[in-house]
Design a protein around this motif. Sequence first.
Motif, PDB file in Angstrom:
ATOM      1  N   UNK A  44      37.721  56.143  27.977  1.00 48.96           N
ATOM      2  CA  UNK A  44      37.043  55.179  28.844  1.00 48.96           C
ATOM      3  C   UNK A  44      37.462  53.759  28.476  1.00 48.96           C
ATOM      4  N   UNK A  45      37.467  53.444  27.181  1.00 46.30           N
ATOM      5  CA  UNK A  45      37.846  52.100  26.748  1.00 46.30           C
ATOM      6  C   UNK A  45      39.281  51.783  27.129  1.00 46.30           C
ATOM      7  N   UNK A  46      40.189  52.764  26.975  1.00 39.31           N
ATOM      8  CA  UNK A  46      41.595  52.540  27.337  1.00 39.31           C
ATOM      9  C   UNK A  46      41.737  52.284  28.834  1.00 39.31           C
ATOM     10  N   UNK A  47      41.044  53.074  29.654  1.00 42.10           N
ATOM     11  CA  UNK A  47      41.110  52.880  31.108  1.00 42.10           C
ATOM     12  C   UNK A  47      40.563  51.511  31.496  1.00 42.10           C
ATOM     13  N   UNK A  48      39.414  51.143  30.916  1.00 43.82           N
ATOM     14  CA  UNK A  48      38.789  49.876  31.287  1.00 43.82           C
ATOM     15  C   UNK A  48      39.598  48.679  30.802  1.00 43.82           C
ATOM     16  N   UNK A  49      40.284  48.820  29.672  1.00 41.23           N
ATOM     17  CA  UNK A  49      41.149  47.729  29.199  1.00 41.23           C
ATOM     18  C   UNK A  49      42.335  47.542  30.157  1.00 41.23           C
ATOM     19  N   UNK A  50      42.897  48.652  30.633  1.00 38.99           N
ATOM     20  CA  UNK A  50      43.983  48.546  31.612  1.00 38.99           C
ATOM     21  C   UNK A  50      43.494  47.864  32.883  1.00 38.99           C
ATOM     22  N   UNK A  51      42.333  48.253  33.354  1.00 35.12           N
ATOM     23  CA  UNK A  51      41.764  47.646  34.558  1.00 35.12           C
ATOM     24  C   UNK A  51      41.542  46.156  34.342  1.00 35.12           C
ATOM     25  N   UNK A  52      41.009  45.797  33.179  1.00 39.78           N
ATOM     26  CA  UNK A  52      40.754  44.385  32.889  1.00 39.78           C
ATOM     27  C   UNK A  52      42.061  43.597  32.807  1.00 39.78           C
ATOM     28  N   UNK A  53      43.113  44.205  32.258  1.00 44.06           N
ATOM     29  CA  UNK A  53      44.411  43.536  32.159  1.00 44.06           C
ATOM     30  C   UNK A  53      44.962  43.199  33.544  1.00 44.06           C
ATOM     31  N   UNK A  54      44.755  44.095  34.502  1.00 44.01           N
ATOM     32  CA  UNK A  54      45.274  43.879  35.853  1.00 44.01           C
ATOM     33  C   UNK A  54      44.346  43.035  36.728  1.00 44.01           C
ATOM     34  N   UNK A  55      43.133  42.780  36.238  1.00 46.80           N
ATOM     35  CA  UNK A  55      42.139  42.071  37.048  1.00 46.80           C
ATOM     36  C   UNK A  55      42.344  40.567  36.960  1.00 46.80           C
ATOM     37  N   UNK A  56      43.436  40.094  37.566  1.00 47.07           N
ATOM     38  CA  UNK A  56      43.755  38.677  37.593  1.00 47.07           C
ATOM     39  C   UNK A  56      44.671  38.430  38.784  1.00 47.07           C
ATOM     40  N   UNK A  57      44.937  37.169  39.065  1.00 47.47           N
ATOM     41  CA  UNK A  57      45.866  36.866  40.158  1.00 47.47           C
ATOM     42  C   UNK A  57      47.250  37.440  39.868  1.00 47.47           C
ATOM     43  N   UNK A  58      47.696  37.341  38.598  1.00 52.40           N
ATOM     44  CA  UNK A  58      48.993  37.900  38.227  1.00 52.40           C
ATOM     45  C   UNK A  58      49.002  39.421  38.414  1.00 52.40           C
ATOM     46  N   UNK A  59      47.908  40.071  38.003  1.00 52.45           N
ATOM     47  CA  UNK A  59      47.817  41.510  38.172  1.00 52.45           C
ATOM     48  C   UNK A  59      47.780  41.922  39.627  1.00 52.45           C
ATOM     49  N   UNK A  60      47.090  41.144  40.446  1.00 55.00           N
ATOM     50  CA  UNK A  60      47.023  41.434  41.876  1.00 55.00           C
ATOM     51  C   UNK A  60      48.415  41.381  42.498  1.00 55.00           C
ATOM     52  N   UNK A  61      49.197  40.348  42.141  1.00 57.51           N
ATOM     53  CA  UNK A  61      50.565  40.249  42.668  1.00 57.51           C
ATOM     54  C   UNK A  61      51.417  41.431  42.205  1.00 57.51           C
ATOM     55  N   UNK A  62      51.240  41.838  40.947  1.00 56.80           N
ATOM     56  CA  UNK A  62      52.017  42.960  40.418  1.00 56.80           C
ATOM     57  C   UNK A  62      51.674  44.254  41.153  1.00 56.80           C
ATOM     58  N   UNK A  63      50.398  44.486  41.428  1.00 55.42           N
ATOM     59  CA  UNK A  63      50.000  45.696  42.161  1.00 55.42           C
ATOM     60  C   UNK A  63      50.543  45.682  43.584  1.00 55.42           C
ATOM     61  N   UNK A  64      50.481  44.531  44.231  1.00 53.58           N
ATOM     62  CA  UNK A  64      50.987  44.426  45.605  1.00 53.58           C
ATOM     63  C   UNK A  64      52.500  44.629  45.626  1.00 53.58           C
ATOM     64  N   UNK A  65      53.217  44.074  44.649  1.00 51.92           N
ATOM     65  CA  UNK A  65      54.666  44.262  44.580  1.00 51.92           C
ATOM     66  C   UNK A  65      55.021  45.729  44.381  1.00 51.92           C
ATOM     67  N   UNK A  66      54.301  46.399  43.496  1.00 57.06           N
ATOM     68  CA  UNK A  66      54.570  47.821  43.261  1.00 57.06           C
ATOM     69  C   UNK A  66      54.206  48.648  44.492  1.00 57.06           C
ATOM     70  N   UNK A  67      53.090  48.311  45.137  1.00 60.07           N
ATOM     71  CA  UNK A  67      52.712  49.022  46.354  1.00 60.07           C
ATOM     72  C   UNK A  67      53.762  48.841  47.442  1.00 60.07           C
ATOM     73  N   UNK A  68      54.336  47.652  47.551  1.00 58.36           N
ATOM     74  CA  UNK A  68      55.340  47.378  48.585  1.00 58.36           C
ATOM     75  C   UNK A  68      56.544  48.293  48.434  1.00 58.36           C
ATOM     76  N   UNK A  69      56.954  48.575  47.201  1.00 57.32           N
ATOM     77  CA  UNK A  69      58.092  49.472  46.980  1.00 57.32           C
ATOM     78  C   UNK A  69      57.757  50.873  47.490  1.00 57.32           C
ATOM     79  N   UNK A  70      56.547  51.363  47.156  1.00 57.31           N
ATOM     80  CA  UNK A  70      56.142  52.693  47.602  1.00 57.31           C
ATOM     81  C   UNK A  70      56.027  52.750  49.115  1.00 57.31           C
ATOM     82  N   UNK A  71      55.505  51.696  49.715  1.00 57.73           N
ATOM     83  CA  UNK A  71      55.354  51.664  51.181  1.00 57.73           C
ATOM     84  C   UNK A  71      56.715  51.704  51.864  1.00 57.73           C
ATOM     85  N   UNK A  72      57.699  50.965  51.305  1.00 57.18           N
ATOM     86  CA  UNK A  72      59.034  50.954  51.894  1.00 57.18           C
ATOM     87  C   UNK A  72      59.745  52.296  51.763  1.00 57.18           C
TER      88      UNK A  72
END
Length: 235
Positions: A44-72
């Motif tokens: 649980x702690x490992x999962x929540x730390x990963x979520x917290x690491x991505x919970x930022x503007x930088x993380x949001x851009x990284x998720x959208x960039x990765x999603x864009x590759x999968x969508x294409x």
Amino acid sequence: NYLLAQYFTEVGLLGTIDFDVKERDIDAMCEAIIALPESNRQQIEADFRDIDTLASERGFRAMIDEAAWHVRNNPQQHGRDHDLTQRLANLDGEHERTMWVFLNRKVYCHGAMRFIEADIVAPSYWQKRKNLPKVDPRVDPAAVNDFAQALGKYLHVMHGRGLNCQVEPLRRNEFDYFFCFGQDYAQAPQEWVDGKLDRRPRNPTHEVIFIYSKDEGKLDTYSKGGKPEVPDLEA
């Protein structure tokens, strides 16, 4: 809370907890987590730390960039997530957005975490090289495996590190990333093991990151070992 309920349902824990309470009314949840076996808490702690690491503007851009590759590259993902940016923008805050992706599109989180690793490296730690041939990088499994073996051999022969090495190629917009994880020198830090303080030998990774731009003929290289070994790594 609805996302916490989804998370704990999926991992099969906290089945007796009522999640239909006021937001931030989490005392009962925290007490229940603390009472769990250590192995469950660690996950649980490992999962929540990963979520917290991505919970930022930088993380949001990284998720959208990765999603864009999968969508294409995946028609099924295009049908589901062509409007993902707007869908996530409608959620309330960075943590809610990130946890929704973690629970419902977890395939995007792995690449996003890798991009975050590269994004947080200070600019002064990157070595930039220009005027490279503008060619398609080789990312087929055979080429990546050859690359990993060559890099592992270099780290082992020249620096005495472990021979094992793994390379992950990822595409982000017009850039090709190569995340390389060599076996670093063994360590035995103090850790808590089954309620006792002990030393447990382990082999951390020696990370090297390459970012190649075909359009610009440019290669950026970062090594955990510092810039002195970068010319060899470039070669």
